[in-house]
Enzyme design. Structure first.
Site, PDB file in Angstrom:
ATOM      1  N   ARG A   1      26.566   1.462  37.100  1.00  0.00           N
ATOM      2  CA  ARG A   1      25.894   2.332  36.115  1.00  0.00           C
ATOM      3  C   ARG A   1      25.259   3.481  36.867  1.00  0.00           C
TER       4      ARG A   1
ATOM      5  N   HIS B   1      13.166   5.954  33.375  1.00  0.00           N
ATOM      6  CA  HIS B   1      12.201   5.453  32.385  1.00  0.00           C
ATOM      7  C   HIS B   1      10.947   6.313  32.336  1.00  0.00           C
TER       8      HIS B   1
ATOM      9  N   GLN C   1      11.914  -0.655  16.787  1.00  0.00           N
ATOM     10  CA  GLN C   1      10.757  -1.414  16.314  1.00  0.00           C
ATOM     11  C   GLN C   1      10.813  -2.904  16.623  1.00  0.00           C
TER      12      GLN C   1
ATOM     13  N   GLU D   1      18.666   4.882  35.456  1.00  0.00           N
ATOM     14  CA  GLU D   1      17.388   4.736  34.725  1.00  0.00           C
ATOM     15  C   GLU D   1      16.171   4.689  35.651  1.00  0.00           C
TER      16      GLU D   1
ATOM     17  N   TYR E   1      15.823   2.961  38.436  1.00  0.00           N
ATOM     18  CA  TYR E   1      15.588   1.692  39.133  1.00  0.00           C
ATOM     19  C   TYR E   1      15.896   1.834  40.634  1.00  0.00           C
TER      20      TYR E   1
HETATM   21  P1  FAD Z   1       9.189  -0.605  -1.324  1.00  0.00           P
HETATM   22  O1  FAD Z   1      10.084   0.015  -0.345  1.00  0.00           O
HETATM   23  O2  FAD Z   1       8.007   0.141  -1.776  1.00  0.00           O
HETATM   24  O3  FAD Z   1      10.062  -1.031  -2.595  1.00  0.00           O
HETATM   25  C1  FAD Z   1       9.487  -1.501  -3.794  1.00  0.00           C
HETATM   26  C2  FAD Z   1      10.456  -1.242  -4.926  1.00  0.00           C
HETATM   27  O4  FAD Z   1       9.951  -1.891  -6.092  1.00  0.00           O
HETATM   28  C3  FAD Z   1      10.594   0.232  -5.291  1.00  0.00           C
HETATM   29  O5  FAD Z   1      11.960   0.593  -5.241  1.00  0.00           O
HETATM   30  C4  FAD Z   1      10.025   0.327  -6.691  1.00  0.00           C
HETATM   31  O6  FAD Z   1      10.707   1.287  -7.496  1.00  0.00           O
HETATM   32  C5  FAD Z   1      10.247  -1.068  -7.221  1.00  0.00           C
HETATM   33  N1  FAD Z   1       9.332  -1.484  -8.312  1.00  0.00           N
HETATM   34  C6  FAD Z   1       7.985  -1.537  -8.289  1.00  0.00           C
HETATM   35  N2  FAD Z   1       7.518  -2.007  -9.452  1.00  0.00           N
HETATM   36  C7  FAD Z   1       8.585  -2.249 -10.236  1.00  0.00           C
HETATM   37  C8  FAD Z   1       8.750  -2.744 -11.545  1.00  0.00           C
HETATM   38  N3  FAD Z   1       7.732  -3.128 -12.319  1.00  0.00           N
HETATM   39  N4  FAD Z   1      10.003  -2.845 -12.033  1.00  0.00           N
HETATM   40  C9  FAD Z   1      11.076  -2.498 -11.299  1.00  0.00           C
HETATM   41  N5  FAD Z   1      10.972  -2.028 -10.055  1.00  0.00           N
HETATM   42  C10 FAD Z   1       9.747  -1.911  -9.516  1.00  0.00           C
HETATM   43  N6  FAD Z   1       8.909   1.508   7.967  1.00  0.00           N
HETATM   44  C11 FAD Z   1       9.456   1.254   9.142  1.00  0.00           C
HETATM   45  O7  FAD Z   1       9.683   0.099   9.460  1.00  0.00           O
HETATM   46  N7  FAD Z   1       9.796   2.248   9.999  1.00  0.00           N
HETATM   47  C12 FAD Z   1       9.591   3.532   9.706  1.00  0.00           C
HETATM   48  O8  FAD Z   1       9.905   4.410  10.508  1.00  0.00           O
HETATM   49  C13 FAD Z   1       9.020   3.842   8.469  1.00  0.00           C
HETATM   50  N8  FAD Z   1       8.805   5.104   8.128  1.00  0.00           N
HETATM   51  C14 FAD Z   1       8.252   5.384   6.923  1.00  0.00           C
HETATM   52  C15 FAD Z   1       8.045   6.709   6.584  1.00  0.00           C
HETATM   53  C16 FAD Z   1       7.515   7.019   5.343  1.00  0.00           C
HETATM   54  C17 FAD Z   1       7.271   8.453   5.013  1.00  0.00           C
HETATM   55  C18 FAD Z   1       7.205   5.979   4.422  1.00  0.00           C
HETATM   56  C19 FAD Z   1       6.641   6.298   3.066  1.00  0.00           C
HETATM   57  C20 FAD Z   1       7.403   4.672   4.769  1.00  0.00           C
HETATM   58  C21 FAD Z   1       7.916   4.356   6.025  1.00  0.00           C
HETATM   59  N9  FAD Z   1       8.118   3.054   6.416  1.00  0.00           N
HETATM   60  C22 FAD Z   1       8.685   2.777   7.615  1.00  0.00           C
HETATM   61  C23 FAD Z   1       7.633   1.928   5.608  1.00  0.00           C
HETATM   62  C24 FAD Z   1       8.734   1.211   4.828  1.00  0.00           C
HETATM   63  O9  FAD Z   1       9.487   2.135   4.098  1.00  0.00           O
HETATM   64  C25 FAD Z   1       8.065   0.200   3.914  1.00  0.00           C
HETATM   65  O10 FAD Z   1       7.284  -0.671   4.678  1.00  0.00           O
HETATM   66  C26 FAD Z   1       9.087  -0.619   3.135  1.00  0.00           C
HETATM   67  O11 FAD Z   1       9.881   0.212   2.353  1.00  0.00           O
HETATM   68  C27 FAD Z   1       8.388  -1.631   2.245  1.00  0.00           C
HETATM   69  O12 FAD Z   1       9.363  -2.363   1.595  1.00  0.00           O
HETATM   70  P2  FAD Z   1       9.128  -3.100   0.207  1.00  0.00           P
HETATM   71  O13 FAD Z   1      10.474  -3.577  -0.196  1.00  0.00           O
HETATM   72  O14 FAD Z   1       8.033  -4.073   0.342  1.00  0.00           O
HETATM   73  O15 FAD Z   1       8.609  -1.985  -0.788  1.00  0.00           O
HETATM   74  P1  NAP Z   2      -1.704   2.975   8.138  1.00  0.00           P
HETATM   75  O1  NAP Z   2      -0.905   2.950   9.364  1.00  0.00           O
HETATM   76  O2  NAP Z   2      -2.530   1.815   7.789  1.00  0.00           O
HETATM   77  O3  NAP Z   2      -2.615   4.271   8.228  1.00  0.00           O
HETATM   78  C1  NAP Z   2      -3.524   4.608   7.265  1.00  0.00           C
HETATM   79  C2  NAP Z   2      -4.408   5.748   7.762  1.00  0.00           C
HETATM   80  O4  NAP Z   2      -5.297   6.095   6.780  1.00  0.00           O
HETATM   81  C3  NAP Z   2      -5.188   5.402   8.997  1.00  0.00           C
HETATM   82  O5  NAP Z   2      -5.113   6.511   9.886  1.00  0.00           O
HETATM   83  C4  NAP Z   2      -6.604   5.188   8.492  1.00  0.00           C
HETATM   84  O6  NAP Z   2      -7.401   5.644   9.551  1.00  0.00           O
HETATM   85  C5  NAP Z   2      -6.643   6.043   7.246  1.00  0.00           C
HETATM   86  N1  NAP Z   2      -7.448   5.506   6.144  1.00  0.00           N
HETATM   87  C6  NAP Z   2      -7.483   4.239   5.677  1.00  0.00           C
HETATM   88  N2  NAP Z   2      -8.317   4.157   4.620  1.00  0.00           N
HETATM   89  C7  NAP Z   2      -8.799   5.389   4.405  1.00  0.00           C
HETATM   90  C8  NAP Z   2      -9.719   5.943   3.462  1.00  0.00           C
HETATM   91  N3  NAP Z   2     -10.270   5.210   2.506  1.00  0.00           N
HETATM   92  N4  NAP Z   2      -9.989   7.256   3.542  1.00  0.00           N
HETATM   93  C9  NAP Z   2      -9.439   8.015   4.498  1.00  0.00           C
HETATM   94  N5  NAP Z   2      -8.577   7.549   5.411  1.00  0.00           N
HETATM   95  C10 NAP Z   2      -8.272   6.242   5.364  1.00  0.00           C
HETATM   96  O7  NAP Z   2      -0.777   3.221   6.896  1.00  0.00           O
HETATM   97  P2  NAP Z   2       0.319   4.316   6.584  1.00  0.00           P
HETATM   98  O8  NAP Z   2       0.260   5.482   7.474  1.00  0.00           O
HETATM   99  O9  NAP Z   2       0.184   4.521   5.123  1.00  0.00           O
HETATM  100  O10 NAP Z   2       1.646   3.580   6.888  1.00  0.00           O
HETATM  101  C11 NAP Z   2       2.024   2.429   6.127  1.00  0.00           C
HETATM  102  C12 NAP Z   2       2.933   1.579   6.933  1.00  0.00           C
HETATM  103  O11 NAP Z   2       4.204   2.204   7.048  1.00  0.00           O
HETATM  104  C13 NAP Z   2       2.374   1.419   8.309  1.00  0.00           C
HETATM  105  O12 NAP Z   2       1.711   0.190   8.435  1.00  0.00           O
HETATM  106  C14 NAP Z   2       3.555   1.545   9.197  1.00  0.00           C
HETATM  107  O13 NAP Z   2       3.842   0.326   9.827  1.00  0.00           O
HETATM  108  C15 NAP Z   2       4.713   1.952   8.312  1.00  0.00           C
HETATM  109  N6  NAP Z   2       5.300   3.119   8.948  1.00  0.00           N
HETATM  110  C16 NAP Z   2       5.897   2.952  10.124  1.00  0.00           C
HETATM  111  C17 NAP Z   2       6.408   4.015  10.782  1.00  0.00           C
HETATM  112  C18 NAP Z   2       7.080   3.842  12.110  1.00  0.00           C
HETATM  113  O14 NAP Z   2       7.508   4.798  12.722  1.00  0.00           O
HETATM  114  N7  NAP Z   2       7.215   2.645  12.606  1.00  0.00           N
HETATM  115  C19 NAP Z   2       6.308   5.279  10.244  1.00  0.00           C
HETATM  116  C20 NAP Z   2       5.688   5.422   9.022  1.00  0.00           C
HETATM  117  C21 NAP Z   2       5.172   4.331   8.388  1.00  0.00           C
HETATM  118  P3  NAP Z   2      -8.999   5.715   9.501  1.00  0.00           P
HETATM  119  O15 NAP Z   2      -9.419   4.522   8.708  1.00  0.00           O
HETATM  120  O16 NAP Z   2      -9.413   5.699  10.932  1.00  0.00           O
HETATM  121  O17 NAP Z   2      -9.288   7.028   8.875  1.00  0.00           O
HETATM  122 FE1  SF4 Z   3      16.487  -1.953  17.540  1.00  0.00          FE
HETATM  123 FE2  SF4 Z   3      17.461  -2.872  15.252  1.00  0.00          FE
HETATM  124 FE3  SF4 Z   3      15.930  -0.680  15.266  1.00  0.00          FE
HETATM  125 FE4  SF4 Z   3      18.442  -0.652  16.237  1.00  0.00          FE
HETATM  126  S1  SF4 Z   3      17.819  -0.994  14.117  1.00  0.00           S
HETATM  127  S2  SF4 Z   3      16.648   0.212  17.204  1.00  0.00           S
HETATM  128  S3  SF4 Z   3      18.549  -2.659  17.172  1.00  0.00           S
HETATM  129  S4  SF4 Z   3      15.315  -2.750  15.820  1.00  0.00           S
END
Ligand code: FAD
Ligand code: NAP
Ligand code: SF4
Length: 674
Positions: free
Chosen positions: A218, A256, A343, A169, A171
Site C-alpha cells: 500500500r 492520518h 458514525q 497513511e 505509518y
Molecule cells: P424521523 O426520521 O423523524 O421519522 C418519523 C416519521 O414519522 C416521519 O416520516 C413522519 O412523517 C412520520 N410520522 C409522525 N407522526 C405520524 C403520524 N401520526 N402518522 C403517520 N406518520 C407519522 N443522523 C445521523 O445519524 N447522521 C447525520 O448526519 C444526521 N444529519 C442530520 C441532519 C439534519 C439536518 C437532520 C434534521 C437530522 C439529521 N440526522 C442525522 C438525524 C436523523 O435524521 C434522525 O435521527 C432520524 O431520522 C430519526 O429517525 P426516526 O425514524 O426516529 O424519525
Molecule cells: P443536539 O445535538 O442535542 O443539540 C441541541 C443544541 O441546542 C445544543 O447546542 C444545545 O446547546 C441547544 N439547546 C438545547 N436546549 C436549548 C434551549 N432551550 N434553548 C436554546 N438552546 C438549546 O440536537 P440537534 O442539533 O437538534 O441534533 C439532533 C440529533 O441529530 C443529534 O443528537 C445528532 O446526533 C443528530 N445529528 C447528527 C449529525 C451527525 O453528523 N452525526 C448531524 C446532525 C444531526 P446549549 O444547551 O449549550 O445551548
Molecule cells: Fe461506516 Fe456504515 Fe457510515 Fe459507511 S455507512 S461510513 S460503513 S457507518
C-alpha cells in the site's frame, strides 16, 4: 440493461495476482473492526465468511501488529504465538470454504503507535499522538524488518492467500520516506535512495518469507502533509517496490495527521482515483484504486476507463456484505449504500468500541443479531417511515410478518430528507433511494399520505410507534416573531436573510450553518471546487499534494453566528473523526461560533444576547432555532387504550442524542425479536 448481458463486465472480470486468480476485481480494503481483540474467533470468521459468500474477489484483514512496539494501541492483535496462528486459521478456513480469498495486513504504526514504546526514523512526535517515538538504531531497524517478515511467514502458515504491507497513511514505512519525520544521516536517511531503503528491504524480506503468495504494497500516492513525497519519489518507490517483489500496488491517500478529509462523506466520490491512473503506466504490476468509491457504477467506470486494475472498497462491505453478488446479478439498487458518515465504523474504532455500520447494524454482529423466520407471523403496524420505522418494517417483513407501514408524508425517509439538503451530505439521498427500493420490493403494505390515528390500528397484533420528533422551542422572548424560523422550515427552503443567528450548536445547528453559508454547487459533487476549498493539488505540482496557495474556499453566502449556552467551544460532541471537518468548514466560511451565550430577546433589529456578562445585539435578519428535539409519541395513549402491544422506537422513544444510527439499530433489533 437486458438481464442476459453481463453486469459491470470490467469489474467482474477475473484477475491473476502472482499465483492466485481472483474471481473479480473488487477488493475489500483493510478495516480495523476490533473483532480480533474480542477473542471470539468464530465471530471474526463469520464476519469475513459472510463477505466471502457475498462474492468479493479479495479481502484484506484489519492491520495486524508485527510486534508490540508497532501495534496501533497497546494489546493490538498480531500473530505472536502458535495459538494466534491457530485462531487465524479458523478465519482463513471459513473464508476459503465460502469461496473467498483473504490477505492479512501487516501494520507497523511507528510513531502513530499509541504508547510510550513507539519507534520511528527520528524522534519527531506526531501532532496526533502524545508519545514521542524513540529513534531506532541499526539493530532496532533490523529487528523491525525481521518482525514484519516473521509476521508475513506466520500469515501464510495461518492460511492467508497473501499479505498487505502497509506503507501509507503516515505509518512506520511512510515515516522513513519523508524528511518531515526522517532526519537521519546514516544509510536509512538523507537521500531518497536511503529513505526508501526500509520499505524496500521490508518488501524483499516479506517476499522471501511468503513464496509466491500475494504481496500487496500500500503506497502513499499523496501524503497531504507539508514536505510529503514528490510525485517523482512516489514513482521511484513504486518501481522499486515492484522490483523488490510486490504483486500489486494498493493506493493510500493522506497521512492520518493530514488536515484534509480523505474519506468523509463531504469528499467527492473517487476524488483521488486519477492518481492511481497516473501511476498505472509507470509500473508493470496491477494497481488498485481506493477512497470514496461506494457504487458498482463508479467502480466499473474506474476499471473501464483504465484508471486501475482493481478497486478497493472497505466501508461499503460493512454496509452490505453482498455488494458484489447483488451487482453481478443486476440487483445494484438493492445494495445498502455506505454513506461515508463514519458514525458506526471509524468513530467507534477511535472510541475503543466494536466497529459496525449505521446502515447495517448486523456488521460485526453477524453471530449475535440474527434475523430468523418469525413463528408465528403476526399483523404488525409500523407508524412512521423514518429510518427507525423503515428498518423495523423491512426486518419484520423479512422474517415473514404481515406488515403495514404508514407515514403522513408523501414519501418514506423522515428526517433523512432534511439531512440530504446539507451540502456534503448528498449521500443521504442514496440511503433514501435504497429504502424506497427495498420497500417497493418487499411484500409489505405501504400507506403514504396517511396521518395515523388510533382508529387505524385496530385489528393489528402489535404496533411499532416510530413517529420521530418535534423540534424543541428555545423559550426565548420574542421567539414567535416572523423572522424566527425552525431548522425544518429553513431546510425546506424558507427565505432567510443575509445575516443569521443559529440558536443551538449541535449536529443540526452545524448542518444549518453549513447550508446557510453555502451557495451554488456542493463541493462534494465537484472535485475541482473541493480541491480548491481544501488546498489540494496533485503531487506532481507540489510535494504531498499541498497547494502552495493554501485553501481557497468560496466566499460565504451569508454572515452566520452559531450560538450555544454551554460555556465551551461549539462542536465538542460532533463525530470523533468528522467533527474537525465541520469545524474547519465553518471557520473557512467565517462563521462566528460563540459559547456561553444567554439569549435575551428577539428584537426587530436583531438578537439580544449576553456573553460573559456583556449584553449585545447581534444585527441579524433571521434567527434559526436548532435547540434540540422532543419525542413525538402523541399516539401512544390512544394505542394503549386499544389494548394493543405498542413498541416505541427511534426519536419517538428518546429524542436526546438521537441519530440515524440509533434509529436503524433500534428498529432492526426490535423487529428481530418480534
Ligand atoms: P424521523 O426520521 O423523524 O421519522 C418519523 C416519521 O414519522 C416521519 O416520516 C413522519 O412523517 C412520520 N410520522 C409522525 N407522526 C405520524 C403520524 N401520526 N402518522 C403517520 N406518520 C407519522 N443522523 C445521523 O445519524 N447522521 C447525520 O448526519 C444526521 N444529519 C442530520 C441532519 C439534519 C439536518 C437532520 C434534521 C437530522 C439529521 N440526522 C442525522 C438525524 C436523523 O435524521 C434522525 O435521527 C432520524 O431520522 C430519526 O429517525 P426516526 O425514524 O426516529 O424519525
Ligand atoms: P443536539 O445535538 O442535542 O443539540 C441541541 C443544541 O441546542 C445544543 O447546542 C444545545 O446547546 C441547544 N439547546 C438545547 N436546549 C436549548 C434551549 N432551550 N434553548 C436554546 N438552546 C438549546 O440536537 P440537534 O442539533 O437538534 O441534533 C439532533 C440529533 O441529530 C443529534 O443528537 C445528532 O446526533 C443528530 N445529528 C447528527 C449529525 C451527525 O453528523 N452525526 C448531524 C446532525 C444531526 P446549549 O444547551 O449549550 O445551548
Ligand atoms: Fe461506516 Fe456504515 Fe457510515 Fe459507511 S455507512 S461510513 S460503513 S457507518
Amino acid at each position: 440493461m437486458p438481464s442476459d448481458l453481463p453486469h459491470y463486465p470490467h469489474l467482474m472480470q477475473p484477475i491473476t495476482l502472482g499465483a492466485v486468480t481472483l474471481r473479480n476485481r473488487v477488493m475489500m480494503g483493510s478495516m480495523h473492526t476490533g473483532l480480533e481483540e474480542t477473542g471470539d474467533w468464530n465471530r471474526v470468521a463469520e464476519f469475513y465468511a459472510t463477505r466471502a459468500r457475498g462474492g468479493v474477489g479479495l479481502m484484506v484483514t484489519g492491520g495486524m501488529a508485527p510486534n508490540r512496539e508497532g501495534g496501533v494501541f497497546p494489546g493490538a492483535a498480531g500473530l505472536f504465538t502458535a495459538q494466534d496462528i491457530a485462531h487465524h486459521r479458523i478465519v482463513t478456513t471459513r473464508v476459503h470454504e465460502a469461496g473467498g480469498r483473504i490477505a492479512m495486513q501487516i501494520l507497523h504504526a511507528g510513531r502513530y503507535a499509541y504508547g510510550p514504546d513507539c519507534v520511528s526514523a527520528s524522534a519527531v512526535k506526531s501532532p496526533i499522538s502524545p508519545f514521542p517515538p524513540k529513534e531506532l538504531d541499526e539493530d532496532g531497524i533490523e529487528k523491525q524488518i525481521a518482525d514484519i517478515a516473521t509476521s508475513a511467514a506466520r500469515a501464510i502458515e495461518a492460511g492467508y492467500d497473501g499479505v498487505e504491507v502497509m506503507g501509507s497513511e503516515g505509518y512506520f514505512l511512510n515515516q522513513f520516506l519523508v524528511t518531515h519525520v526522517n532526519r537521519r544521516t546514516d544509510r536509512w536517511g538523507g537521500s531518497y535512495e536511503n529513505r526508501m531503503r526500509l520499505p524496500l528491504e521490508v518488501v524483499r524480506r516479506v517476499r522471501a518469507a511468503i513464496g509466491d503468495a500475494i504481496l500487496i504494497y500500500r503506497i502513499s500516492l499523496i501524503d497531504l502533509i507539508q514536505d510529503g513525497s514528490s510525485w517523482d519519489e512516489v514513482v521511484t518507490l513504486a518501481r522499486a517496490v515492484e522490483r523488490a517483489g510486490a504483486s500489486v500496488l494498493n493506493t493510500g491517500i493522506g497521512w492520518h495527521e493530514a488536515r484534509v478529509p480523505t474519506i468523509a462523506t463531504s469528499v467527492p466520490r473517487a476524488a483521488f482515483a486519477h492518481l492511481t491512473g497516473q501511476l498505472r503506466p509507470e509500473v508493470g504490476i496491477p494497481v488498485i484504486t481506493s477512497n470514496r468509491i461506494n457504487t458498482p457504477e463508479v467502480a466499473e467506470g474506474l476499471i473501464a476507463s483504465g484508471m486501475a486494475d482493481m478497486v478497493s472498497m472497505a466501508r461499503p462491505f460493512l454496509a452490505d456484505p453482498d455488494f458484489v453478488a447483488k451487482a453481478a446479478t443486476g440487483r445494484a439498487a438493492e445494495i445498502a449504500p455506505c454513506i461515508a458518515c463514519n458514525q458506526a465504523c471509524l468513530d467507534h474504532t477511535f472510541s475503543g468500541k466494536l466497529t459496525s455500520c449505521l446502515v447495517n447494524p448486523r456488521a460485526c454482529h453477524e453471530t449475535e443479531l440474527v434475523i430468523a423466520p418469525a413463528a408465528p407471523p403476526r399483523r404488525i403496524a409500523v407508524v412512521g417511515a423514518g429510518p427507525a420505522g423503515l428498518s423495523a418494517a423491512l426486518t419484520a417483513t423479512g422474517r415473514g410478518h404481515d406488515v403495514t407501514l404508514f407515514d403522513r408524508a408523501d414519501q418514506v425517509g423522515g428526517q433523512l430528507h432534511l439531512a440530504a439538503q446539507v451540502p456534503g451530505k448528498e449521500e443521504f439521498l442514496g440511503l433514501i433511494d435504497w429504502f424506497k427500493t427495498m420497500v417497493s420490493r418487499a411484500p409489505l403494505t405501504l400507506r403514504l399520505n396517511h396521518e395515523v390515528t388510533p382508529d387505524d390500528l385496530a385489528g393489528f397484533d402489535a404496533v411499532v410507534l416510530a413517529t420521530g420528533i418535534t423540534p424543541r422551542a428555545a423559550g426565548i422572548k420574542g421567539e414567535d416573531a416572523p423572522q424566527v424560523l425552525s431548522y425544518r422550515e429553513v431546510l425546506r427552503g424558507a427565505p432567510v436573510g443575509p445575516r443569521v443567528a443559529v440558536i443551538g450548536a449541535g449536529g443540526i445547528g452545524f448542518d444549518v450553518a453549513e447550508y446557510l453559508t453555502h451557495h451554488g454547487t456542493s463541493p462534494a459533487l465537484d472535485p475541482v471546487l473541493w480541491r480548491r476549498e481544501w488546498g489540494v493539488t496533485d503531487p506532481d505540482q507540489a510535494r504531498g499534494g499541498i497547494a502552495p496557495e493554501g485553501p481557497r474556499p468560496e466566499a460565504p453566502a451569508r454572515a452566520v453566528w452559531l450560538l450555544q449556552r454551554k460555556p465551551e467551544k461549539p462542536g465538542r460532541k460532533l463525530g470523533k473523526t468528522t467533527g474537525w471537518i465541520h469545524r474547519a468548514t465553518l471557520q473557512m466560511k467565517r462563521v462566528k461560533m460563540i459559547g456561553g451565550v444567554s439569549y435575551d430577546e428577539v428584537l426587530p433589529e436583531g438578537l439580544a444576547i449576553t456573553v460573559n456578562g456583556a449584553a449585545q445585539i447581534l444585527p441579524v435578519d433571521t434567527v434559526v432555532i436548532c435547540a434540540g428535539q422532543l419525542p413525538e409519541r402523541s399516539l401512544a395513549e390512544g394505542i394503549a387504550a386499544l389494548g394493543l402491544q405498542c413498541h416505541i422506537i427511534g426519536g419517538a422513544d428518546v429524542a436526546a442524542e438521537l441519530d440515524a444510527k440509533r434509529a436503524i439499530d433500534q428498529g432492526t433489533r426490535l423487529a428481530a425479536s418480534l
